[in-house]
Enzyme design. Structure first.
Site, PDB file in Angstrom:
ATOM      1  N   GLU A 101       0.769  -1.154   0.100  1.00 62.49           N
ATOM      2  CA  GLU A 101       0.012   0.041  -0.082  1.00 62.49           C
ATOM      3  C   GLU A 101       0.803   1.201   0.007  1.00 62.49           C
ATOM      4  O   GLU A 101       1.849   1.251   0.520  1.00 62.49           O
ATOM      5  CB  GLU A 101      -0.823  -0.057   1.205  1.00 62.49           C
ATOM      6  CG  GLU A 101      -1.817   1.172   1.473  1.00 62.49           C
ATOM      7  CD  GLU A 101      -2.628   0.947   2.685  1.00 62.49           C
ATOM      8  OE1 GLU A 101      -3.730   0.505   2.486  1.00 62.49           O
ATOM      9  OE2 GLU A 101      -2.272   1.475   3.880  1.00 62.49           O
ATOM     10  N   ARG A 135     -15.256  -6.218  15.197  1.00 63.73           N
ATOM     11  CA  ARG A 135     -15.285  -6.886  16.592  1.00 63.73           C
ATOM     12  C   ARG A 135     -15.170  -5.471  17.485  1.00 63.73           C
ATOM     13  O   ARG A 135     -15.042  -4.322  17.038  1.00 63.73           O
ATOM     14  CB  ARG A 135     -14.303  -7.665  16.882  1.00 63.73           C
ATOM     15  CG  ARG A 135     -12.792  -6.921  16.459  1.00 63.73           C
ATOM     16  CD  ARG A 135     -11.583  -7.749  16.632  1.00 63.73           C
ATOM     17  NE  ARG A 135     -10.363  -7.298  15.805  1.00 63.73           N
ATOM     18  CZ  ARG A 135      -9.664  -6.206  16.263  1.00 63.73           C
ATOM     19  NH1 ARG A 135      -9.964  -5.600  17.298  1.00 63.73           N
ATOM     20  NH2 ARG A 135      -8.507  -5.878  15.768  1.00 63.73           N
TER      21      ARG A 135
END
Length: 664
Positions: free
Chosen positions: A199, A290
Site C-alpha cells: 500500500e 469486533r
C-alpha cells in the site's frame, strides 16, 4: 427485553474479564475457557464456570474452534462472545456457532468475510465512494518483478491482518524479499491466510477511527472518533477521544463516511472503521468487525457500555440509544501497559512479575490481565498487561490524571513501558496534539535519553538507602531504625551496584528519623518518613522520594522504583548472608559465553533460519528470527565471521539465555 441465560467467552485476559463484568451486570452466567498457563489469571476465577482447554499451543487451545464449540454445547450456553483477536474475525467460527444453534456475539459471517479481508473491504469502500490509497497485489513473484518500479516507501500488509501483525515499511527494493516472507509467515500464523499486498505509505498520517454500531431493526449509529496515532511496530499504545488534531468539519466528514459504509453493507453489532488522515484529507484504511482494545475511551466519553450493548443487540434487541442521544461528555485517554523493553527496540519481556502495584482506581479505570501481586506473563501471547484509562472535563486534566496514574503504577520482575508512556504524554508535542503515526519512530531516542536524564537527577543514595531501610523493616520490632541497629553505631556503609555501576554511601544518624548521607563529594540530609510493606518514603530538601522495593529470589538483588523510574540494586555487601550458592556461582563470568557465543535474549520459537554451520556472515546480517509474544525478533551477527555450533532448527522452542551458535 430479550436476554441470554449463559454465554461463553472465547478469549482470555483483560477482555475476558471485561466481558464477564458486563455479563454479571446483566445477570447472565458466564463460562470461561483457559489454557494451563492462564489458570491463575483473574478471568478464570471471575467466571461462574471455567473449563481447561486441552492442548499446549494457541492453535490447540484458543484457536481450536472445534474444542470451543464442543465446550459451549456441553455447558449449554446460549451465545459466545469472541472478544478481540483469536477467533473474533474468523467468519468460519461465526458460522459454526450458528450451525450449532449458538448465537455469535458479533456481526454476521458475511460481514466478517467482506470487511475482515483488507483487500475486499477496500473494494467495497471504493464502490461506496470512500477515498482509498493505491495498492499493489498479487503473488510474491509478481510483486518482486515490480520492485524497481514501485515508489518507496511502501507498506506491506496482511490482507486478513490486524493489530500491526504482518506490517512493515519498505524503503528500498533490497528489503522487499525478506519483508514479504516475514509478512506472509505472520499472516499465516496469526490469521490462517498468507495473502499480502503493498500500500502507498503516507509519510506523516494521523490514525483516526470511528466506533460504529448497527442492529437488526435498521438502526445505525456512530459513537464519534478515536485518535490512535501513537504507535510502535504499527500497533497502538496510546488512544484518546475526541481527537485533538482534527477539525469539526473533518470529524463530520469522517463519521458520516463510516456511518454510510455500515448502512450500505447492513452491518450488525459493534465495529470500527479506520482511516488515515493527512493534509486534511482522509483515506479508508480497514474495518475491524469486533470490539476494539481501545473501546474504553469511547465508553468513558459517551457513558455507553459497548460490551453490554453488544450482548443486547446479539440477543435480538434494538439499540438502546439513537444518534441524537450520543454525546461526547468529556475527554478520555488510554495507555497500554506492555511487557516489553523500549530501550531495546520494544523487545518482548515475558517472565514472572514479582511485584505488581496498580494505581489507585479513584481517578482512573484499570482493565488488567491480573490484579494479583505476582503472576507470569507468557511468551505465547500478546505482551499487553493492562489498559489505564483516565477521563476529565478537559484534555489537559485527563493528561494530568494519566501522568499520576502512570507514576503510581509499578511492575517489578520484567521490563515494561510504564516510564516510556509517561514520558510521551509529558512532551510538548503530545500535549499540543502535534503527533502522527511516525512520532515514536522519529522521537524514540529522544524519549529514551530524556528518561535516562531524569533518572540521573535522583540522588544515587535514594535507591541504595531504600533497600537498606526495607531490610530493617522486614526484621525490626522497634519504632525506628536506630532502635534496631543501636545508637552506639556511629555510621554504617552501604555497598552496591545500581544498574551495574558500583556505588557506596555512608550513613550517620542525626536523630530518630534524620539521616546524613555522604555520597561521593556530596553531603545530603534525609528524613526517613515511613517504611511499610514494599514502600519507603524519604524527604530531601522538602522533596519526597517514594521508593517501592522488591527483593528478588537472588538474595542480593533488589528492584527499586523511585518516582516512576526503575533501578536494579545489587547489594554486594549482603553476599555473606546469601544462602543461594547456586545463584552466586551463576553470577560469575562464564568464559564459555565469550569467544563469539551468542545467546537468545528471550523465550520464543525459531521461525526463520537464514544460515547453517560453515556459512560466512557479515556484521548486521540476520542469522535467525525468533517469534515471541506475537513479534518477530532478529538475531543479528555482531561481527563478520563463520557460523559454528549452530544446532537450532526452524519451529524449535527457544529458552531465554539459551546458547544459539558461535560466530568465529
Amino acid at each position: 427485553m430479550k436476554t441470554f441465560r449463559k454465554i461463553l467467552i472465547a478469549n482470555r485476559g483483560e477482555i475476558a474479564s471485561r466481558i464477564i463484568k458486563a455479563a454479571k451486570e446483566l445477570n447472565i452466567k458466564t463460562v470461561a475457557i483457559y489454557s494451563e498457563q492462564d489458570a491463575s489469571l483473574d478471568f478464570v476465577i471471575d467466571a461462574d464456570e471455567s473449563v481447561l482447554l486441552i492442548g499446549e499451543t494457541i492453535t490447540e487451545t484458543y484457536l481450536n474452534s472445534g474444542q470451543i464449540i464442543k465446550i459451549a454445547k456441553e455447558y449449554q450456553v446460549d451465545a459466545i462472545h469472541p472478544g478481540y483477536g483469536f477467533l473474533s474475525e474468523i467468519s468460519g467460527f461465526a458460522e459454526k456457532c450458528i450451525q450449532n444453534n449458538i448465537v455469535f456475539i458479533g456481526p454476521a459471517p458475511e460481514s466478517i468475510r467482506q470487511m475482515g479481508d483488507k483487500l475486499e473491504s477496500r473494494k467495497i469502500a471504493l464502490e461506496y465512494g470512500l477515498p482509498v490509497l493505491p495498492v499493489t497485489t498479487g503473488e510474491p513473484e509478481k510483486i518482486l518483478k515490480l520492485k524497481n518500479k514501485l515508489t518507496y516507501p511502501v507498506l506491506i500488509k496482511a490482507s486478513a491482518g490486524g493489530g500491526g501483525k504482518g506490517m512493515k515499511i519498505i524503503y528500498s527494493p533490497e528489503e522487499l524479499k525478506e519483508a514479504i516472507w516475514i509478512a506472509k509467515q505472520q499472516a499465516k500464523n496469526y490469521f490462517g491466510d498468507d495473502t499480502i499486498y503493498l500500500e502507498r505509505y503516507l509519510k506523516k498520517p494521523k490514525h483516526i477511527e470511528v466506533q460504529v454500531f448497527g442492529d437488526d431493526f435498521g438502526n445505525y449509529v456512530h459513537l464519534f472518533e478515536r485518535e490512535c496515532s501513537i504507535q510502535r511496530r504499527h500497533q497502538k499504545i496510546i488512544e484518546e477521544t475526541p481527537s485533538p488534531t482534527i477539525t469539526e468539519d473533518l470529524r463530520n466528514k469522517i463519521t458520516s463516511a463510516a456511518l454510510e459504509l455500515i448502512k450500505r453493507i447492513n452491518y450488525k453489532n459493534a465495529g470500527t472503521v479506520e482511516f488515515l488522515v493527512q493534509d486534511n484529507e482522509f483515506y479508508f484504511l480497514e474495518m475491524n468487525t469486533r470490539i476494539q482494545v481501545e473501546h474504553p475511551v469511547t465508553e468513558e466519553t459517551t457513558g455507553i457500555d459497548l460490551v453490554k450493548e453488544q450482548i443486547s443487540v446479539a440477543a435480538g434487541n434494538p439499540l438502546s440509544f439513537s444518534q441524537e442521544e450520543i454525546q461526547i461528555k468529556n475527554h478520555s485517554i488510554e495507555c497500554r501497559i506492555y511487557a516489553e523493553d523500549p530501550k531495546n527496540d520494544f523487545r518482548p519481556s515475558p517472565g514472572k512479575i514479582i511485584n505488581n502495584i496498580l494505581p489507585k482506581n479513584q481517578f482512573c479505570r484499570i482493565d488488567t490481565i491480573c490484579t494479583k501481586n505476582k503472576f507470569t506473563i507468557s511468551s505465547d501471547f500478546d505482551p499487553m498487561i493492562t489498559k489505564l484509562v483516565t477521563s476529565a472535563a478537559s484534555r489537559k486534566e485527563a493528561i494530568n490524571k494519566m501522568d499520576r496514574a502512570l507514576s503510581e503504577y509499578n511492575i517489578h520482575g520484567i521490563k515494561n513501558n510504564v516510564a516510556y508512556l509517561r514520558e510521551i504524554i509529558r512532551k510538548k508535542n503530545f500535549i499540543n496534539g502535534k503527533t502522527d503515526t511516525t512520532y515514536i519512530n522519529n522521537h524514540h531516542q529522544t524519549l529514551i535519553n530524556s528518561i535516562k536524564s531524569q533518572k540521573t537527577k535522583i540522588p544515587k543514595s535514594i535507591p541504595l538507602l531504600g533497600t537498606y531501610l526495607y531490610l530493617f523493616n522486614k526484621k525490626r520490632k522497634h519504632n525506628n531504625i536506630w532502635d534496631t541497629i543501636g545508637r552506639w553505631r556511629a555510621f554504617d556503609i552501604i555497598h552496591g551496584k545500581i544498574n551495574g555501576v558500583n556505588n557506596q554511601c555512608k550513613i550517620i544518624s542525626l536523630s530518630d528519623n534524620i539521616l546524613r548521607i555522604f555520597e561521593e563529594e556530596k553531603v545530603i540530609d534525609l528524613e526517613y518518613v515511613a517504611d511499610k510493606n514494599h514502600y519507603v518514603e524519604i524527604i530531601n530538601n522538602k522533596k519526597k522520594y517514594r521508593c517501592i522495593i522488591s527483593r528478588h529470589k537472588q538474595n542480593t538483588l533488589f528492584e527499586v522504583t523511585v518516582d516512576g523510574f526503575n533501578f536494579i540494586v545489587d547489594r554486594s555487601d549482603l553476599l555473606e548472608d546469601c544462602s543461594q550458592k547456586e545463584y552466586l556461582s551463576k553470577r560469575k563470568d562464564d568464559s564459555s559465553l565469550n569467544n563469539g557465543y551468542i545467546k537468545s535474549p528471550l523465550h520464543g520459537k525459531a521461525i526463520k533460519i537464514n544460515y547453517k554451520n560453515g556459512d560466512k556472515v557479515n556484521k548486521g546480517d540476520t542469522v535467525l528470527i525468533i517469534e515471541s509474544m506475537k513479534t518477530e525478533n532478529k538475531i543479528i551477527a555482531e561481527h563478520d565471521g563463520i557460523i559454528s555450533d549452530f544446532s537450532v532448527s526452524e519451529g524449535e522452542q527457544i529458552k531465554g539465555e539459551q546458547l544459539l551458535l558461535r560466530l568465529l
